[in-house]
Design a protein around this motif. Sequence first.
Motif, PDB file in Angstrom:
ATOM      1  N   ASP A  82     -28.735  56.880 -35.760  1.00 16.58           N
ATOM      2  CA  ASP A  82     -28.744  58.181 -35.102  1.00 16.58           C
ATOM      3  C   ASP A  82     -27.850  59.188 -35.805  1.00 16.58           C
ATOM      4  OD1 ASP A  82     -30.461  57.221 -33.181  1.00 16.58           O
ATOM      5  OD2 ASP A  82     -28.843  56.631 -31.799  1.00 16.58           O
ATOM      6  N   GLY A  83     -26.918  58.722 -36.625  1.00 12.85           N
ATOM      7  CA  GLY A  83     -26.016  59.619 -37.331  1.00 12.85           C
ATOM      8  C   GLY A  83     -26.443  59.839 -38.764  1.00 12.85           C
ATOM      9  N   SER A  84     -25.454  60.074 -39.612  1.00 12.46           N
ATOM     10  CA  SER A  84     -25.698  60.267 -41.034  1.00 12.46           C
ATOM     11  C   SER A  84     -25.543  58.939 -41.767  1.00 12.46           C
ATOM     12  CB  SER A  84     -24.731  61.307 -41.605  1.00 12.46           C
ATOM     13  OG  SER A  84     -24.906  62.557 -40.969  1.00 12.46           O
ATOM     14  N   LEU A  85     -26.081  58.901 -42.993  1.00 14.72           N
ATOM     15  CA  LEU A  85     -26.085  57.660 -43.759  1.00 14.72           C
ATOM     16  C   LEU A  85     -25.833  57.968 -45.224  1.00 14.72           C
ATOM     17  CD1 LEU A  85     -26.595  54.571 -43.808  1.00 14.72           C
ATOM     18  CD2 LEU A  85     -29.028  55.084 -44.144  1.00 14.72           C
ATOM     19  N   GLU A  86     -24.911  57.222 -45.797  1.00 17.71           N
ATOM     20  CA  GLU A  86     -24.620  57.339 -47.225  1.00 17.71           C
ATOM     21  C   GLU A  86     -24.845  55.973 -47.863  1.00 17.71           C
ATOM     22  OE1 GLU A  86     -21.033  58.755 -50.271  1.00 17.71           O
ATOM     23  OE2 GLU A  86     -20.794  58.896 -48.081  1.00 17.71           O
ATOM     24  N   ILE A  87     -25.749  55.960 -48.842  1.00 19.15           N
ATOM     25  CA  ILE A  87     -26.146  54.692 -49.480  1.00 19.15           C
ATOM     26  C   ILE A  87     -25.626  54.684 -50.907  1.00 19.15           C
ATOM     27  CG2 ILE A  87     -28.078  53.234 -50.167  1.00 19.15           C
ATOM     28  CD1 ILE A  87     -29.691  54.514 -47.897  1.00 19.15           C
ATOM     29  N   MET A  88     -24.697  53.773 -51.168  1.00 18.91           N
ATOM     30  CA  MET A  88     -24.196  53.565 -52.525  1.00 18.91           C
ATOM     31  C   MET A  88     -24.620  52.212 -53.075  1.00 18.91           C
ATOM     32  SD  MET A  88     -20.375  55.243 -52.314  1.00 18.91           S
ATOM     33  CE  MET A  88     -19.915  54.404 -50.795  1.00 18.91           C
ATOM     34  N   GLY A  89     -25.130  51.352 -52.202  1.00 18.41           N
ATOM     35  CA  GLY A  89     -25.630  50.040 -52.639  1.00 18.41           C
ATOM     36  C   GLY A  89     -27.125  50.100 -52.918  1.00 18.41           C
ATOM     37  N   SER A  90     -27.824  48.996 -52.651  1.00 18.62           N
ATOM     38  CA  SER A  90     -29.269  48.918 -52.895  1.00 18.62           C
ATOM     39  C   SER A  90     -29.967  48.463 -51.619  1.00 18.62           C
ATOM     40  CB  SER A  90     -29.574  47.962 -54.044  1.00 18.62           C
ATOM     41  OG  SER A  90     -29.127  46.652 -53.718  1.00 18.62           O
ATOM     42  N   ILE A  91     -31.101  49.119 -51.325  1.00 20.74           N
ATOM     43  CA  ILE A  91     -31.878  48.820 -50.121  1.00 20.74           C
ATOM     44  C   ILE A  91     -33.337  48.663 -50.511  1.00 20.74           C
ATOM     45  CG2 ILE A  91     -32.653  49.685 -47.880  1.00 20.74           C
ATOM     46  CD1 ILE A  91     -30.038  51.127 -47.587  1.00 20.74           C
ATOM     47  N   THR A  92     -33.936  47.625 -50.000  1.00 21.63           N
ATOM     48  CA  THR A  92     -35.372  47.441 -50.145  1.00 21.63           C
ATOM     49  C   THR A  92     -35.967  47.503 -48.735  1.00 21.63           C
ATOM     50  OG1 THR A  92     -35.070  46.028 -52.099  1.00 21.63           O
ATOM     51  CG2 THR A  92     -37.194  45.919 -50.976  1.00 21.63           C
ATOM     52  N   GLY A  93     -36.526  48.664 -48.426  1.00 23.77           N
ATOM     53  CA  GLY A  93     -37.038  48.898 -47.086  1.00 23.77           C
ATOM     54  C   GLY A  93     -36.975  50.375 -46.751  1.00 23.77           C
ATOM     55  N   ASP A  94     -37.573  50.725 -45.629  1.00 21.57           N
ATOM     56  CA  ASP A  94     -37.601  52.130 -45.204  1.00 21.57           C
ATOM     57  C   ASP A  94     -36.265  52.514 -44.572  1.00 21.57           C
ATOM     58  OD1 ASP A  94     -40.197  52.201 -46.095  1.00 21.57           O
ATOM     59  OD2 ASP A  94     -41.078  51.851 -44.103  1.00 21.57           O
ATOM     60  N   VAL A  95     -35.893  53.776 -44.787  1.00 22.59           N
ATOM     61  CA  VAL A  95     -34.624  54.303 -44.270  1.00 22.59           C
ATOM     62  C   VAL A  95     -34.931  55.502 -43.394  1.00 22.59           C
ATOM     63  CG1 VAL A  95     -32.398  55.311 -44.857  1.00 22.59           C
ATOM     64  CG2 VAL A  95     -33.377  53.528 -46.322  1.00 22.59           C
ATOM     65  N   GLU A  96     -34.341  55.509 -42.192  1.00 23.56           N
ATOM     66  CA  GLU A  96     -34.537  56.620 -41.262  1.00 23.56           C
ATOM     67  C   GLU A  96     -33.207  56.936 -40.574  1.00 23.56           C
ATOM     68  OE1 GLU A  96     -37.179  57.829 -37.285  1.00 23.56           O
ATOM     69  OE2 GLU A  96     -37.455  55.886 -38.284  1.00 23.56           O
ATOM     70  N   CYS A  97     -32.837  58.213 -40.594  1.00 25.08           N
ATOM     71  CA  CYS A  97     -31.605  58.636 -39.930  1.00 25.08           C
ATOM     72  C   CYS A  97     -31.787  60.048 -39.383  1.00 25.08           C
ATOM     73  CB  CYS A  97     -30.397  58.556 -40.862  1.00 25.08           C
ATOM     74  SG  CYS A  97     -30.367  59.778 -42.176  1.00 25.08           S
ATOM     75  N   GLN A  98     -31.055  60.326 -38.298  1.00 29.24           N
ATOM     76  CA  GLN A  98     -31.167  61.632 -37.645  1.00 29.24           C
ATOM     77  C   GLN A  98     -30.273  62.685 -38.285  1.00 29.24           C
ATOM     78  OE1 GLN A  98     -33.423  62.136 -35.255  1.00 29.24           O
ATOM     79  NE2 GLN A  98     -34.002  59.969 -35.438  1.00 29.24           N
ATOM     80  N   GLY A  99     -29.309  62.264 -39.069  1.00 29.87           N
ATOM     81  CA  GLY A  99     -28.387  63.197 -39.702  1.00 29.87           C
ATOM     82  C   GLY A  99     -28.713  63.420 -41.162  1.00 29.87           C
ATOM     83  N   ARG A 100     -27.671  63.419 -41.973  1.00 30.40           N
ATOM     84  CA  ARG A 100     -27.806  63.678 -43.411  1.00 30.40           C
ATOM     85  C   ARG A 100     -27.904  62.355 -44.155  1.00 30.40           C
ATOM     86  NH1 ARG A 100     -24.411  64.613 -48.033  1.00 30.40           N
ATOM     87  NH2 ARG A 100     -25.185  66.340 -49.310  1.00 30.40           N
TER      88      ARG A 100
END
Length: 255
Positions: free
Chosen positions: A128-146
């Motif tokens: 529901d907030g913001s998300l900062e990704i510095m690692g690695s993700i395999t999958g969809d990403v959804e966030c309500q913030g930045r």
Amino acid sequence: MASFKNFKEDFTKAVNQLIPEDNDESTAKDYMVDTLDDKKKYNMVQDTVQDKDSGTKEGTGYDGVEEKSEGFMEGNEVDMEENVDLELLDALNANTSEENVSAASVGDESETTIICKGTSINGDISTDGSLEIMGSITGDVECQGRLSISGKVIGNCTANEVYLSTERLEGSVKSESSIKVGLGTVVVGDIVGTSAVIEGAVKGEIDIKGPIIIDSTAVIKGNIKAKSIQINNGAVIEGFCSLSNSDIEIDNVFE
């Protein structure tokens, strides 16, 4: 001795004749009158001073000053109340409440989840907030913030605001407001948003409801659809540019 006695009596009579008794009584009376006059004058002066002191305290003294000052303050309060614009005061109160609400919403958005470098996630992420990704993700990403991505993501990304500074992102990017593709970023997928700034490379369809800026370092392979397009000198575009999202009905112009 008889002659001396007679001489004394004659001398006394002569003295009494020279100094009449009336003069002595008048002098005494005058002295008494003057003395009484001085006392009266002194008493009158004291009474006058006391009357002035009492009059100053009771009539026009401290009480009077306090009464006048209280009346002055009450009059000023009435004037201030009359001079205040009630509508303006209500508007200021409304703006204050709106600012408090917006500050509360910003506080909610400031809750940022950080995925540190060296962290790998396989699966979808939603916040529901913001998300900062510095690692690695395999999958969809959804966030309500930045959403800020400096790591590696393979999957579709949806957020209120998106900033990409990663080497490569494979998947579509959708934002409810702005999207920025930083210098050196490669996006393989479609981009949908309200406004966009492209400084990196994009391979896919770009659909922007508002303005888009294509910087001189941008490389785009795909069609661009926007309300307005700014292409800086040096940008490379392979595809069609359409301003069909503008307010003008093109077909009506040629009828």
